[in-house]
Design a protein around this motif. Structure first.
Motif, PDB file in Angstrom:
ATOM      1  N   ILE A 125     -26.479  -3.247 -10.913  1.00 49.53           N
ATOM      2  CA  ILE A 125     -25.614  -3.968 -11.847  1.00 49.53           C
ATOM      3  C   ILE A 125     -25.716  -5.461 -11.616  1.00 49.53           C
ATOM      4  CG2 ILE A 125     -23.197  -4.362 -12.463  1.00 49.53           C
ATOM      5  CD1 ILE A 125     -22.745  -1.381 -11.961  1.00 49.53           C
ATOM      6  N   THR A 126     -25.796  -5.841 -10.331  1.00 48.77           N
ATOM      7  CA  THR A 126     -25.893  -7.255 -10.020  1.00 48.77           C
ATOM      8  C   THR A 126     -27.168  -7.865 -10.595  1.00 48.77           C
ATOM      9  OG1 THR A 126     -24.877  -6.635  -7.936  1.00 48.77           O
ATOM     10  CG2 THR A 126     -25.598  -8.928  -8.136  1.00 48.77           C
ATOM     11  N   VAL A 127     -28.324  -7.156 -10.357  1.00 45.75           N
ATOM     12  CA  VAL A 127     -29.565  -7.766 -10.868  1.00 45.75           C
ATOM     13  C   VAL A 127     -29.582  -7.780 -12.390  1.00 45.75           C
ATOM     14  CG1 VAL A 127     -30.976  -7.220  -8.854  1.00 45.75           C
ATOM     15  CG2 VAL A 127     -30.846  -5.598 -10.740  1.00 45.75           C
ATOM     16  N   ALA A 128     -28.820  -6.849 -12.985  1.00 42.95           N
ATOM     17  CA  ALA A 128     -28.785  -6.843 -14.448  1.00 42.95           C
ATOM     18  C   ALA A 128     -27.937  -7.989 -14.976  1.00 42.95           C
ATOM     19  CB  ALA A 128     -28.243  -5.519 -14.959  1.00 42.95           C
ATOM     20  N   GLY A 129     -27.045  -8.465 -14.105  1.00 40.03           N
ATOM     21  CA  GLY A 129     -26.196  -9.569 -14.524  1.00 40.03           C
ATOM     22  C   GLY A 129     -24.840  -9.100 -14.992  1.00 40.03           C
ATOM     23  N   GLY A 130     -24.318  -8.005 -14.415  1.00 38.49           N
ATOM     24  CA  GLY A 130     -22.958  -7.581 -14.731  1.00 38.49           C
ATOM     25  C   GLY A 130     -22.912  -6.285 -15.491  1.00 38.49           C
ATOM     26  N   GLU A 131     -21.714  -5.717 -15.541  1.00 37.47           N
ATOM     27  CA  GLU A 131     -21.499  -4.412 -16.165  1.00 37.47           C
ATOM     28  C   GLU A 131     -22.018  -4.342 -17.595  1.00 37.47           C
ATOM     29  OE1 GLU A 131     -20.084  -1.647 -15.123  1.00 37.47           O
ATOM     30  OE2 GLU A 131     -18.863  -2.089 -13.358  1.00 37.47           O
ATOM     31  N   GLN A 132     -21.815  -5.441 -18.324  1.00 36.48           N
ATOM     32  CA  GLN A 132     -22.137  -5.408 -19.747  1.00 36.48           C
ATOM     33  C   GLN A 132     -23.634  -5.428 -19.993  1.00 36.48           C
ATOM     34  OE1 GLN A 132     -20.722  -7.833 -18.122  1.00 36.48           O
ATOM     35  NE2 GLN A 132     -18.634  -8.211 -18.833  1.00 36.48           N
ATOM     36  N   HIS A 133     -24.386  -5.859 -19.001  1.00 38.14           N
ATOM     37  CA  HIS A 133     -25.804  -6.089 -19.267  1.00 38.14           C
ATOM     38  C   HIS A 133     -26.705  -5.006 -18.681  1.00 38.14           C
ATOM     39  CE1 HIS A 133     -24.573  -9.983 -20.699  1.00 38.14           C
ATOM     40  NE2 HIS A 133     -23.899 -10.163 -19.565  1.00 38.14           N
ATOM     41  N   THR A 134     -26.110  -3.832 -18.352  1.00 36.66           N
ATOM     42  CA  THR A 134     -26.927  -2.814 -17.694  1.00 36.66           C
ATOM     43  C   THR A 134     -28.064  -2.323 -18.580  1.00 36.66           C
ATOM     44  OG1 THR A 134     -25.295  -1.228 -18.400  1.00 36.66           O
ATOM     45  CG2 THR A 134     -25.170  -1.928 -16.110  1.00 36.66           C
ATOM     46  N   ARG A 135     -27.986  -2.611 -19.855  1.00 40.35           N
ATOM     47  CA  ARG A 135     -29.078  -2.162 -20.728  1.00 40.35           C
ATOM     48  C   ARG A 135     -30.355  -2.947 -20.472  1.00 40.35           C
ATOM     49  NH1 ARG A 135     -27.372  -0.722 -26.650  1.00 40.35           N
ATOM     50  NH2 ARG A 135     -29.193   0.581 -26.307  1.00 40.35           N
ATOM     51  N   GLN A 136     -30.208  -4.085 -19.756  1.00 36.70           N
ATOM     52  CA  GLN A 136     -31.390  -4.858 -19.411  1.00 36.70           C
ATOM     53  C   GLN A 136     -32.279  -4.109 -18.412  1.00 36.70           C
ATOM     54  OE1 GLN A 136     -31.376  -8.804 -19.428  1.00 36.70           O
ATOM     55  NE2 GLN A 136     -29.970  -8.700 -21.165  1.00 36.70           N
ATOM     56  N   LEU A 137     -31.651  -3.176 -17.683  1.00 41.20           N
ATOM     57  CA  LEU A 137     -32.413  -2.413 -16.665  1.00 41.20           C
ATOM     58  C   LEU A 137     -33.326  -1.413 -17.370  1.00 41.20           C
ATOM     59  CD1 LEU A 137     -29.409  -1.651 -14.358  1.00 41.20           C
ATOM     60  CD2 LEU A 137     -31.277  -3.202 -13.817  1.00 41.20           C
ATOM     61  N   GLN A 165     -34.805  -5.965 -12.402  1.00 41.02           N
ATOM     62  CA  GLN A 165     -34.551  -5.446 -13.749  1.00 41.02           C
ATOM     63  C   GLN A 165     -35.665  -4.528 -14.222  1.00 41.02           C
ATOM     64  OE1 GLN A 165     -33.618  -8.242 -16.760  1.00 41.02           O
ATOM     65  NE2 GLN A 165     -31.762  -8.964 -15.743  1.00 41.02           N
ATOM     66  N   SER A 166     -36.884  -4.884 -13.809  1.00 42.15           N
ATOM     67  CA  SER A 166     -38.024  -4.134 -14.336  1.00 42.15           C
ATOM     68  C   SER A 166     -38.458  -2.998 -13.395  1.00 42.15           C
ATOM     69  CB  SER A 166     -39.203  -5.085 -14.541  1.00 42.15           C
ATOM     70  OG  SER A 166     -39.517  -5.683 -13.291  1.00 42.15           O
ATOM     71  N   PHE A 167     -37.650  -2.721 -12.367  1.00 45.35           N
ATOM     72  CA  PHE A 167     -38.043  -1.693 -11.395  1.00 45.35           C
ATOM     73  C   PHE A 167     -37.766  -0.301 -11.965  1.00 45.35           C
ATOM     74  CE2 PHE A 167     -36.904   0.927  -7.616  1.00 45.35           C
ATOM     75  CZ  PHE A 167     -38.154   0.939  -7.049  1.00 45.35           C
ATOM     76  N   HIS A 168     -38.799   0.549 -12.040  1.00 43.88           N
ATOM     77  CA  HIS A 168     -38.660   1.862 -12.681  1.00 43.88           C
ATOM     78  C   HIS A 168     -38.059   2.880 -11.715  1.00 43.88           C
ATOM     79  CE1 HIS A 168     -40.673   1.180 -16.547  1.00 43.88           C
ATOM     80  NE2 HIS A 168     -41.326   0.237 -15.873  1.00 43.88           N
ATOM     81  N   ALA A 169     -36.745   2.865 -11.621  1.00 42.81           N
ATOM     82  CA  ALA A 169     -36.078   3.779 -10.685  1.00 42.81           C
ATOM     83  C   ALA A 169     -36.314   5.224 -11.078  1.00 42.81           C
ATOM     84  CB  ALA A 169     -34.586   3.487 -10.648  1.00 42.81           C
ATOM     85  N   ARG A 170     -36.268   5.487 -12.377  1.00 44.41           N
ATOM     86  CA  ARG A 170     -36.373   6.871 -12.840  1.00 44.41           C
ATOM     87  C   ARG A 170     -37.723   7.482 -12.463  1.00 44.41           C
ATOM     88  NH1 ARG A 170     -35.236   8.933 -18.973  1.00 44.41           N
ATOM     89  NH2 ARG A 170     -37.378   9.574 -19.330  1.00 44.41           N
ATOM     90  N   ASN A 171     -38.787   6.737 -12.701  1.00 40.61           N
ATOM     91  CA  ASN A 171     -40.107   7.275 -12.375  1.00 40.61           C
ATOM     92  C   ASN A 171     -40.237   7.563 -10.887  1.00 40.61           C
ATOM     93  OD1 ASN A 171     -40.201   6.452 -14.936  1.00 40.61           O
ATOM     94  ND2 ASN A 171     -42.181   5.396 -14.809  1.00 40.61           N
ATOM     95  N   ASN A 172     -39.747   6.586 -10.090  1.00 34.62           N
ATOM     96  CA  ASN A 172     -39.815   6.779  -8.642  1.00 34.62           C
ATOM     97  C   ASN A 172     -39.007   7.991  -8.215  1.00 34.62           C
ATOM     98  OD1 ASN A 172     -41.278   4.682  -6.986  1.00 34.62           O
ATOM     99  ND2 ASN A 172     -40.259   3.435  -8.537  1.00 34.62           N
ATOM    100  N   LEU A 173     -37.817   8.090  -8.786  1.00 39.91           N
ATOM    101  CA  LEU A 173     -36.913   9.197  -8.457  1.00 39.91           C
ATOM    102  C   LEU A 173     -37.570  10.527  -8.779  1.00 39.91           C
ATOM    103  CD1 LEU A 173     -34.007   9.787  -7.560  1.00 39.91           C
ATOM    104  CD2 LEU A 173     -33.372   9.824  -9.956  1.00 39.91           C
ATOM    105  N   GLU A 174     -38.181  10.572  -9.966  1.00 34.63           N
ATOM    106  CA  GLU A 174     -38.759  11.842 -10.390  1.00 34.63           C
ATOM    107  C   GLU A 174     -39.971  12.217  -9.556  1.00 34.63           C
ATOM    108  OE1 GLU A 174     -39.101  11.773 -14.629  1.00 34.63           O
ATOM    109  OE2 GLU A 174     -36.926  12.018 -14.792  1.00 34.63           O
ATOM    110  N   LYS A 175     -40.690  11.207  -9.098  1.00 30.74           N
ATOM    111  CA  LYS A 175     -41.814  11.492  -8.198  1.00 30.74           C
ATOM    112  C   LYS A 175     -41.287  12.154  -6.932  1.00 30.74           C
ATOM    113  CE  LYS A 175     -45.240   8.108  -9.396  1.00 30.74           C
ATOM    114  NZ  LYS A 175     -45.397   6.674  -9.192  1.00 30.74           N
ATOM    115  N   ILE A 176     -40.201  11.585  -6.399  1.00 30.94           N
ATOM    116  CA  ILE A 176     -39.629  12.154  -5.175  1.00 30.94           C
ATOM    117  C   ILE A 176     -39.161  13.578  -5.422  1.00 30.94           C
ATOM    118  CG2 ILE A 176     -37.713  11.990  -3.560  1.00 30.94           C
ATOM    119  CD1 ILE A 176     -37.894   8.989  -3.758  1.00 30.94           C
ATOM    120  N   VAL A 177     -38.452  13.784  -6.535  1.00 38.86           N
ATOM    121  CA  VAL A 177     -37.910  15.121  -6.816  1.00 38.86           C
ATOM    122  C   VAL A 177     -39.029  16.142  -6.969  1.00 38.86           C
ATOM    123  CG1 VAL A 177     -36.672  16.506  -8.510  1.00 38.86           C
ATOM    124  CG2 VAL A 177     -35.765  14.303  -7.822  1.00 38.86           C
ATOM    125  N   SER A 178     -40.064  15.773  -7.745  1.00 31.78           N
ATOM    126  CA  SER A 178     -41.123  16.780  -7.918  1.00 31.78           C
ATOM    127  C   SER A 178     -41.880  17.003  -6.613  1.00 31.78           C
ATOM    128  CB  SER A 178     -42.059  16.436  -9.072  1.00 31.78           C
ATOM    129  OG  SER A 178     -42.276  15.072  -9.129  1.00 31.78           O
TER     130      SER A 178
END
Lengths: 429, 278, 465
Positions: free
Chosen positions: C26-38, C158-171
């Protein structure tokens, strides 16, 4: 011989030929059918005989005969001096004297020993506990109920006419028992101790609490390990695995593993888990790991079938909305497959619950009196307890074994019934 | 198209079926069915059908799917006995004997009234064993040579002998679809039945194999009384002498094939054969 | 801290880092309202952080626990070697064990007056080693957990792909789990193979496979290993075959007839009661069958023998075999029923339609068509009979008689494995190793049967699919 083409024969000739054999053919049909029905009835008879045999043998174990002893807590027989700790007195001596007072006519040493043998070896502790609970009874004579010896218990349950000798009770002992019964000094009570006490060398004291606790601990380990592992493996193989040699190999391997004799898993546990990894023998932890390896194939196969049954349209719908494979699987496919997975898991656990052979290999077969309190304590489980008791020569253990079997079957029945219930609810949706 | 009785596609009011039109009865009947009703549990599949099968003729049963023509056919040799909830009323008479009478043995009946099924179903045995199956169980042959004779003539009559004479010991399932169906016909005629029932025998076959089967049916009627259920009106027109048109479990019209196809009496029949539904 | 406590600590840290990850995102996105930037959802950043924290730490903990004991032992042995002369080093394992017990006593403040000063010194050293190891373990685990989280938190942009990394770990995790079945098989093969090789270095393979004398207890006496003919497994194989044959003689006809009757003749009502009956037979634990065989069936058979003047021993192969047959009936019947119902209904109609009776149809059409499936079922049942343990342990004998007489006592491969391994074992004695050699034979036989059965069944399925 004139050759006759049946098609050129008059119609009735063929019909007549067929009619000739009909009676015999119908008789054969009926015999065959009767064979089939006999086999089915044979199956029913087997089930009833098995259950009836075990139940009828088990029923006596739920009751235990107690005998009233008028214990003379005299300071002399207790060898009590002022200030002595009540726990350290000579209770055995006191008990014997009190018994002899009940049967003053018994004089010979051999007879006295026999007479003592009618009472459970636990009796001296019973009268000790009584005095510790009631210190003011010191110096008085008090009626105390103690257990009878297992041979006496069996005798009282099986004898037709009191006073007659039977199996391990001779004429003399039978007469004493008769006297006690006539005096109202024998009472039959519900044997709650069967559930609250642990194993013992004495049948009248033995209970299943230790084994039940061990089973409980072992099952927890098995469940905690096999459920997530099994589901994860099934999810991978159904939803993620590419179709290649590796997954083919895993698939064949799982099918074969499901049919490997359970005792082989015991060898694995002994050689690898105990000897190589140095885990403790006889521990529920090791038992649980071995049973996990054994039940994993069952759970994986059932879970895969359940996941496969989720319609592809669900996946397509979720993925069409932009969900990833992982998200689709965990938020849509798995919840829908859950009832089937749970059913498979329960069936796998029921299998593990009744398993004995591999646990013998990893030392869960030891005689253990204490109730295990952790996953690394030495312990035994219900099926192994049954095996141990079935091997014991004392007649009193026969009923105990059957009763333990009833308890085990009860648990199995509950598990299978819940699996069936789950399946039905799932199917009706 | 499977909707039938709606006001859009049928206009006139006289399409309500009140008994059948045409001539369901004939003089030289091999089998006579009267007032037949068939129920599956609560559902009535056949409503009060009466018709005759003329001796040494081919009778075609046609109609849209679900009209009960197959059900009716199966009742003729009591194959529906296999379905526990199925109940049949009315009378089936063959050569003066009631087929559903207590003393009628279905085993004997089915030997006299053979059946060929929609999908070729040869047993997983050799071609020879397939044809010899019936004669063997019924004890029609007393010697090996007699059995060989029966197998050969049956295969010949089914027009299959020349194609398979060198491989009689090969599995029957290895033949082509059309050959398999002719094998099943050979198997049926090996017990010399009097009536042969055919349940859409060519529906699973290609046009060439179908033509062979149709030709065979025309030859077979010389010796046997045949009833054939078919989806194809052209087939009915080609092979049959009599045609019965079924609709929703009722017999609508029955008569000579020529007359039915050129000048149907009932509006529904006309709609059906002119392709307005079906 | 014990390993369990540490594992809990790691889990708590992981939960905390889940929250940290979300915060950071949230911090790197710049606050609660800007989470869509992630590029991913905040919770995905949190989950990824938690996995990063937990997985390496738990993995380390597992590895450490596996090797800790052996490292501490070897360090202790080094120390003992320095202070003891060579003669005393003969019984090193006993010595080490005594030191451990002493160390425990010291910790529990029990009476240790009997111990020598040197022993006490060693015990103290051992305690010290253990303490150090525990500290090291705790420290390293926590450092790894916290360190990984710190590294990841700096990576979150902001541009870090958490989902892809997460899914790699899960699979990756899922993949690992699916490998466990393979590991189990490898473990089984390794454990029986290595011990068997050790056994065959003491006893020649030919003697094991073709010898007719089996008396492993002899080998317990000194210098009598091998060459004595005490490890000839033929009587065990014969006993196994005898009991399995008796079992199959009961199970195959009864199981098959039940399958035929239930699938072809029985009314739905009878089926609905017969199915649970078979499930009960299938679900009864083998130890219960063993009890039934030893205490009910065996005496019955012996009494019957007395009645017809035939001496039947108490532990006859007959009792064990018959009860084993009962156990296998539901197995045969359910698999055969599957095979019978897999035969297309058209074949049955074809046969009935020609005027065959029901039993003729079953015997001449359905049964031959289902034969491959039924053979597969029987092979699986045989494999199960051979591997069955508890019934024979409780109802069959221990004496290795080479006989095919069902009213005599025989022993089986599984009985011998249990009796050889049930008590305490020394892992270098031929007696113990013999159990693994028997296990190897059992494994190979059942595996071959299973593979053959599965192949036949699969081929058969394809035929009708």
């Amino acid at each position: 011989m004139t050759k006759q083409d049946p098609q050129t024969m008059p119609r009735s000739a063929v019909t007549e030929k067929i009619e000739l054999g009909l009676a015999k053919r119908h008789r054969r049909e009926n015999i065959f059918r009767a064979f089939g029905l006999t086999a089915v009835i044979f199956g029913f008879i087997l089930v009833f005989f098995l259950l009836f045999d075990i139940t009828s043998k088990a029923l006596p174990a739920f009751h235990q005969h107690w005998v009233k002893v008028d214990v003379n807590y005299s300071e002399k027989s207790l060898r009590y001096a002022a200030g002595d700790n009540l726990a350290d007195l000579s209770y055995r001596n006191t008990l014997r004297k009190s018994i002899y007072e009940t049967f003053p006519e018994v004089k010979a040493r051999r007879d006295k020993r026999q007479l003592n043998g009618l009472f459970s070896s636990n009796a001296e502790f019973a009268i000790k506990e009584h005095l510790i609970a009631n210190p003011d009874h010191l110096g008085t004579t008090q009626p105390v109920w103690v257990r009878v010896d297992d041979d006496v218990d069996v005798y009282l349950k099986e004898v037709e006419k009191l006073g007659e000798p039977l199996v391990r009770i001779d004429q003399k002992e039978a007469q004493w028992i008769k006297t006690l019964v006539d005096n109202g000094a024998i009472e039959k009570r519900f044997n709650i101790e069967f559930f609250t006490s642990s194993d013992s060398r004495e049948p009248e004291l033995a209970g299943v609490r230790g084994a039940l606790t061990g089973t409980f601990l072992t099952m927890i380990v098995t469940l905690v390990l096999s459920f997530p592992l099994g589901v994860a493996a099934a999810v991978y193989l159904e939803e993620f695995a590419p179709k290649n040699r590796w997954t083919d190999m895993i698939e064949v391997n799982i099918n074969n593993l499901a049919a490997v004799p359970s005792i082989i898993f015991g060898l694995l546990g002994l050689a690898v888990i105990i000897n190589l990894f140095g885990m403790p023998r006889s521990a529920p932890l090791v038992g649980g790991i071995v049973l996990t390896l054994m039940t994993l194939p069952t759970i994986i196969i059932a879970s895969r079938a359940s996941i496969k049954a989720v319609p592809p349209s669900i996946r397509e719908a979720a993925m069409g909305l932009g969900a990833s494979r992982v998200q689709t699987t965990f938020s849509h496919v798995l919840p829908m497959a859950m009832p089937g997975i749970l059913t498979g898991t329960i069936i796998g656990m029921a299998q593990a619950l009744g398993e004995t052979a591999p646990l013998l290999m990893i030392g869960m077969v030891a005689f253990i009196v204490d109730v295990p309190s952790s996953f690394t304590d030495a312990s035994t489980v219900m099926p192994v307890q049954i095996f141990l008791w079935a091997d014991s020569p004392e007649r009193g253990f026969l009923a105990k074994t059957s009763a333990a079997i009833l308890v085990l079957l009860g648990f199995l029945f509950l598990m299978n019934a819940s699996a069936a219930y789950l399946r039905r609810r799932f199917e009706s949706k | 198209m499977n909707t039938v009785m709606t006001s859009e596609n049928l206009t006139s009011g006289d399409i309500v079926i009140n008994g059948s039109v045409g001539t369901p009865f004939c003089d030289d009947a091999k089998m006579s069915m009267r007032n037949v009703n068939v129920f599956y549990a609560e559902n009535q599949a056949i409503h009060d059908v009466s018709l005759d099968l003329a001796k040494n003729q081919v009778t075609a049963l046609i109609g849209p799917s679900g009209c009960g023509k197959s059900t009716f056919l199966r009742c003729i040799n009591r194959m529906n006995d296999l379905i526990p909830q199925c109940k049949v009323t009315g009378s089936f008479v063959m050569d003066g004997a009631e087929l559903y009478a207590k003393n009628m043995d279905p085993v004997l009946l089915r030997a006299r009234v053979g059946m060929v099924f929609q999908k070729p179903n040869p047993f997983p045995k050799s071609i020879y064993e397939n044809v010899a199956y019936g004669p063997k169980i019924h004890g029609l042959a007393t010697s090996k040579s007699e059995l060989d004779e029966i197998v050969e003539t049956s295969l010949q009559k089914a027009g299959l002998f020349n194609e398979v004479k060198d491989r009689l010991d090969k599995p029957g399932t290895g033949l082509s679809g059309g050959q398999q169906q002719r094998l099943c016909i050979a198997r049926t005629i090996a017990v010399s039945p009097e009536v042969i029932l055919m349940d859409e025998p060519a529906s699973a076959l290609d046009p060439i194999a179908t033509a062979v089967i149709e030709e065979l049916i025309s030859e077979l009627k010389e010796k046997y009384t045949i009833a054939i259920v078919t989806h194809s009106m052209q087939q009915a027109a080609r092979v049959s002498q009599k045609t019965a048109y079924f609709h929703l479990g009722k017999l609508v019209e029955m008569g000579d094939t020529k007359q039915i196809f050129t000048n149907p009496s009932h509006q529904l029949t006309e709609n059906y054969i002119s392709g307005r539904f079906g | 801290m014990t390993t369990t406590h540490l594992a809990f600590a790691v889990i708590i840290i992981a939960l905390f880092s889940y929250w940290l990850g979300i915060k950071r995102a949230i911090t790197v996105a710049g606050g609660e309202q800007h989470t869509r930037q992630l590029v991913s959802l905040p919770s995905q950043y949190g989950l990824l952080t938690a996995f990063w924290c937990g997985l390496p730490a738990i993995l380390f903990l597992l590895i450490w626990s596996a090797i800790e004991a052996s490292i501490v032992d070897s360090l202790l042995i080094q120390q003992v070697m320095l202070t003891l002369d060579t003669t005393a080093q003969q019984n090193m394992s006993l010595l080490v064990n005594n030191i451990k017990i002493l160390a425990e006593k010291v910790q529990l403040n029990e009476d240790v007056s009997a111990a020598t000063a040197l022993q006490l010194q060693h015990a103290a050293y051992y305690t010290e080693l253990n303490t150090k190891a525990t500290w090291l373990k705790t420290l390293l685990t926590l450092v790894i957990a916290v360190g990984c989280v710190a590294v990841l938190l700096t990576k979150i942009k902001q541009s870090f792909h958490a989902r892809n990394n997460l899914e790699k770990i899960v699979s990756g995790l899922l993949f690992t789990c699916s490998g466990i079945a393979l590991l189990t098989t490898i473990g089984i093969v390794m454990s029986v193979l290595f011990e068997s090789i050790a056994f065959f270095s003491k006893v020649p393979v030919t003697e094991f496979l073709f010898g007719t004398q089996w008396s492993p207890q002899i080998a317990m006496r000194a210098d009598q290993v091998g060459g004595s003919g005490a490890f000839g497994a033929i009587p065990l194989f014969v006993g196994t075959i005898l009991i399995s044959t008796i079992a199959m003689c009961l199970a195959i006809p009864v199981g098959l007839m039940i399958a035929i009757y239930l699938s072809q003749y029985a009314s739905p009502r009878l089926r609905s009661v017969a199915k649970p009956m078979l499930e009960i037979l299938a679900g009864v634990p083998t130890v219960v069958y063993g009890f039934f065989a030893a205490l009910t069936v065996a005496p019955l058979i012996r009494d019957f023998g007395i009645l017809v003047d035939l001496p039947i021993v108490a532990e006859s192969a007959l009792a064990a075999g018959l009860v084993m047959g009962v156990m296998i009936i539901p197995f045969v019947s359910s698999l055969s029923e599957d095979a019978l119902t897999a035969v297309p209904a058209a074949l049955k109609e074809g046969s009935i339609g020609m005027g065959a009776t029901h039993s003729e149809t079953i015997r001449k059409v359905l049964f031959p068509a289902a034969i491959p499936g039924i053979v597969g079922a029987i092979l699986l049942a045989v494999s199960r009979a051979i591997g069955e343990t508890m019934i024979v342990v409780m109802a069959a004998g221990l004496a290795a008689n080479l006989t095919f007489n069902p009213i005599e006592s025989v022993t089986t491969v599984t009985v011998q494995i249990v009796s050889l391994l049930k008590g305490d074992q020394e892992f270098d004695s031929a007696k113990t190793l013999a159990a693994f050699a028997l296990g190897l034979m059992l494994f190979i036989t059942t595996l071959a049967l299973n593979i053959a059965a599965l192949k036949i069944v699969r081929k058969y399925r394809e035929q009708y699919d």
